[in-house]
Design an enzyme around this catalytic site. Structure first.
Site, PDB file in Angstrom:
ATOM      1  N   LYS A  44       0.833  -1.206   0.000  1.00 44.83           N
ATOM      2  CA  LYS A  44       0.000   0.000   0.000  1.00 44.83           C
ATOM      3  C   LYS A  44       0.875   1.266   0.000  1.00 44.83           C
ATOM      4  O   LYS A  44       2.085   1.200   0.242  1.00 44.83           O
ATOM      5  CB  LYS A  44      -0.928  -0.051   1.212  1.00 44.83           C
ATOM      6  CG  LYS A  44      -1.896  -1.261   1.173  1.00 44.83           C
ATOM      7  CD  LYS A  44      -2.882  -1.253   2.342  1.00 44.83           C
ATOM      8  CE  LYS A  44      -3.832  -2.438   2.261  1.00 44.83           C
ATOM      9  NZ  LYS A  44      -4.838  -2.410   3.358  1.00 44.83           N
ATOM     10  N   TYR A  49     -12.677  -3.197  -2.923  1.00 50.28           N
ATOM     11  CA  TYR A  49     -13.174  -3.137  -1.545  1.00 50.28           C
ATOM     12  C   TYR A  49     -14.693  -3.043  -1.518  1.00 50.28           C
ATOM     13  O   TYR A  49     -15.261  -2.340  -0.681  1.00 50.28           O
ATOM     14  CB  TYR A  49     -12.533  -1.958  -0.818  1.00 50.28           C
ATOM     15  CG  TYR A  49     -11.075  -2.178  -0.411  1.00 50.28           C
ATOM     16  CD1 TYR A  49     -10.635  -3.404   0.093  1.00 50.28           C
ATOM     17  CD2 TYR A  49     -10.142  -1.149  -0.492  1.00 50.28           C
ATOM     18  CE1 TYR A  49      -9.310  -3.596   0.477  1.00 50.28           C
ATOM     19  CE2 TYR A  49      -8.819  -1.335  -0.104  1.00 50.28           C
ATOM     20  CZ  TYR A  49      -8.417  -2.568   0.384  1.00 50.28           C
ATOM     21  OH  TYR A  49      -7.103  -2.759   0.781  1.00 50.28           O
ATOM     22  N   ASN A  62      -2.166  -0.099   6.909  1.00 53.51           N
ATOM     23  CA  ASN A  62      -1.591  -1.346   7.422  1.00 53.51           C
ATOM     24  C   ASN A  62      -0.715  -2.063   6.391  1.00 53.51           C
ATOM     25  O   ASN A  62      -0.574  -3.283   6.420  1.00 53.51           O
ATOM     26  CB  ASN A  62      -2.708  -2.250   7.957  1.00 53.51           C
ATOM     27  CG  ASN A  62      -3.728  -2.588   6.896  1.00 53.51           C
ATOM     28  OD1 ASN A  62      -3.596  -2.200   5.743  1.00 53.51           O
ATOM     29  ND2 ASN A  62      -4.747  -3.339   7.276  1.00 53.51           N
ATOM     30  N   HIS A 102      -1.876  -5.624   1.313  1.00 52.35           N
ATOM     31  CA  HIS A 102      -3.099  -6.370   1.016  1.00 52.35           C
ATOM     32  C   HIS A 102      -2.719  -7.774   0.570  1.00 52.35           C
ATOM     33  O   HIS A 102      -1.739  -7.948  -0.170  1.00 52.35           O
ATOM     34  CB  HIS A 102      -3.888  -5.697  -0.122  1.00 52.35           C
ATOM     35  CG  HIS A 102      -4.944  -6.608  -0.694  1.00 52.35           C
ATOM     36  ND1 HIS A 102      -6.178  -6.741  -0.107  1.00 52.35           N
ATOM     37  CD2 HIS A 102      -4.923  -7.479  -1.733  1.00 52.35           C
ATOM     38  CE1 HIS A 102      -6.877  -7.654  -0.791  1.00 52.35           C
ATOM     39  NE2 HIS A 102      -6.135  -8.108  -1.774  1.00 52.35           N
ATOM     40  N   GLU A 110      -8.826 -11.113  -8.127  1.00 52.84           N
ATOM     41  CA  GLU A 110      -7.959  -9.940  -7.941  1.00 52.84           C
ATOM     42  C   GLU A 110      -6.794  -9.943  -8.932  1.00 52.84           C
ATOM     43  O   GLU A 110      -6.398  -8.879  -9.435  1.00 52.84           O
ATOM     44  CB  GLU A 110      -7.466  -9.891  -6.488  1.00 52.84           C
ATOM     45  CG  GLU A 110      -8.612  -9.577  -5.533  1.00 52.84           C
ATOM     46  CD  GLU A 110      -8.260  -9.685  -4.056  1.00 52.84           C
ATOM     47  OE1 GLU A 110      -7.086  -9.955  -3.715  1.00 52.84           O
ATOM     48  OE2 GLU A 110      -9.173  -9.492  -3.230  1.00 52.84           O
TER      49      GLU A 110
HETATM   50  N1  UDP Z   1      -9.874  -1.069   7.031  1.00 56.50           N
HETATM   51  C1  UDP Z   1     -10.013   0.098   7.774  1.00 56.50           C
HETATM   52  N2  UDP Z   1     -10.749   0.059   8.942  1.00 56.50           N
HETATM   53  C2  UDP Z   1     -11.337  -1.092   9.382  1.00 56.50           C
HETATM   54  C3  UDP Z   1     -11.208  -2.258   8.627  1.00 56.50           C
HETATM   55  C4  UDP Z   1     -10.467  -2.218   7.443  1.00 56.50           C
HETATM   56  O1  UDP Z   1      -9.514   1.146   7.386  1.00 56.50           O
HETATM   57  O2  UDP Z   1     -11.994  -1.056  10.456  1.00 56.50           O
HETATM   58  C5  UDP Z   1      -9.067  -1.027   5.803  1.00 56.50           C
HETATM   59  C6  UDP Z   1      -7.662  -1.630   6.010  1.00 56.50           C
HETATM   60  O3  UDP Z   1      -6.734  -0.919   5.198  1.00 56.50           O
HETATM   61  C7  UDP Z   1      -7.876  -3.038   5.497  1.00 56.50           C
HETATM   62  C8  UDP Z   1      -8.806  -2.780   4.304  1.00 56.50           C
HETATM   63  O4  UDP Z   1      -9.693  -1.783   4.779  1.00 56.50           O
HETATM   64  O5  UDP Z   1      -6.668  -3.669   5.141  1.00 56.50           O
HETATM   65  C9  UDP Z   1      -9.579  -3.988   3.829  1.00 56.50           C
HETATM   66  O6  UDP Z   1     -10.301  -4.530   4.907  1.00 56.50           O
HETATM   67  P1  UDP Z   1     -10.423  -6.114   5.090  1.00 56.50           P
HETATM   68  O7  UDP Z   1     -11.437  -6.337   6.152  1.00 56.50           O
HETATM   69  O8  UDP Z   1     -10.629  -6.763   3.774  1.00 56.50           O
HETATM   70  O9  UDP Z   1      -8.990  -6.480   5.713  1.00 56.50           O
HETATM   71  P2  UDP Z   1      -7.708  -7.205   5.079  1.00 56.50           P
HETATM   72  O10 UDP Z   1      -8.201  -8.290   4.162  1.00 56.50           O
HETATM   73  O11 UDP Z   1      -6.893  -6.152   4.363  1.00 56.50           O
HETATM   74  O12 UDP Z   1      -6.951  -7.748   6.262  1.00 56.50           O
HETATM   75 MG    MG Z   2      -9.594  -8.207   2.694  1.00 61.63          MG
END
Ligand code: UDP
Ligand code: MG
Length: 132
Positions: free
Chosen positions: A9, A49, A112, A115, A126
């Site tokens: 990211k 997303y 974070n 991805h 994807e």
């Molecule tokens: N995210 C966020 N707040 C939250 C949950 C997710 O900003 O409470 C963002 C974060 O960057 C995350 C992305 O949205 O990596 C996608 O969310 P997902 O639940 O798919 O998590 P991931 O698969 O990335 O662990």
């Molecule tokens: Mg995810």
């Protein structure tokens, strides 16, 4: 051989830790078979997303993900989808243990660093979305 879609990211690029993260992926024994740096836009993020569009943090997530270039990768290996999720650590930085990428680098749940696809089915979707 299983494949997954990994994306470093904008925070990872800005903080100059992409080399460190790529090194962890290679040290684990996975192969990076495609890689490119590019910019995301809101339209592709609404696809990528789509499960989060109704969340209150979605506008902040789009602003963050379009704030600079990302690095997209196809990563290959045995059970690489779950393996990469383990290497990354959980979404929420407070739950990510030291030794994981998010545990070692993240201090924000939005920013974070990385991805990784959450299933083989989504990995294929994807990879098609970002590599055609
Ligand atoms: N995210 C966020 N707040 C939250 C949950 C997710 O900003 O409470 C963002 C974060 O960057 C995350 C992305 O949205 O990596 C996608 O969310 P997902 O639940 O798919 O998590 P991931 O698969 O990335 O662990
Ligand atoms: Mg995810």
């Amino acid at each position: 051989m299983e494949r997954t879609y990994i994306m470093l990211k904008p925070d990872a690029v800005k903080r100059k830790v992409i080399g460190n993260i790529i090194s962890r992926i290679e040290s684990k024994g996975y192969s990076i078979t495609s890689m490119k740096m590019f910019n995301l836009d809101e339209a592709i993020l609404k696809d990528h997303y789509s499960h989060l569009i109704d969340k209150p943090f979605f506008p902040d997530l789009v602003a963050f993900m379009t704030s600079g270039p990302v690095i997209g990768m196809i990563v290959e290996g045995d059970d690489v989808v779950v393996g990469m999720r383990n290497l990354m650590g959980p979404t929420k930085w407070v739950e990510a243990m030291p030794g994981t990428i998010r545990g070692d680098f993240a201090n924000s749940t939005t920013e974070n660093l990385i991805h990784g696809s959450d299933s083989v089915e989504n990995a294929n979707i994807e990879i098609k979305r970002f590599f055609g």
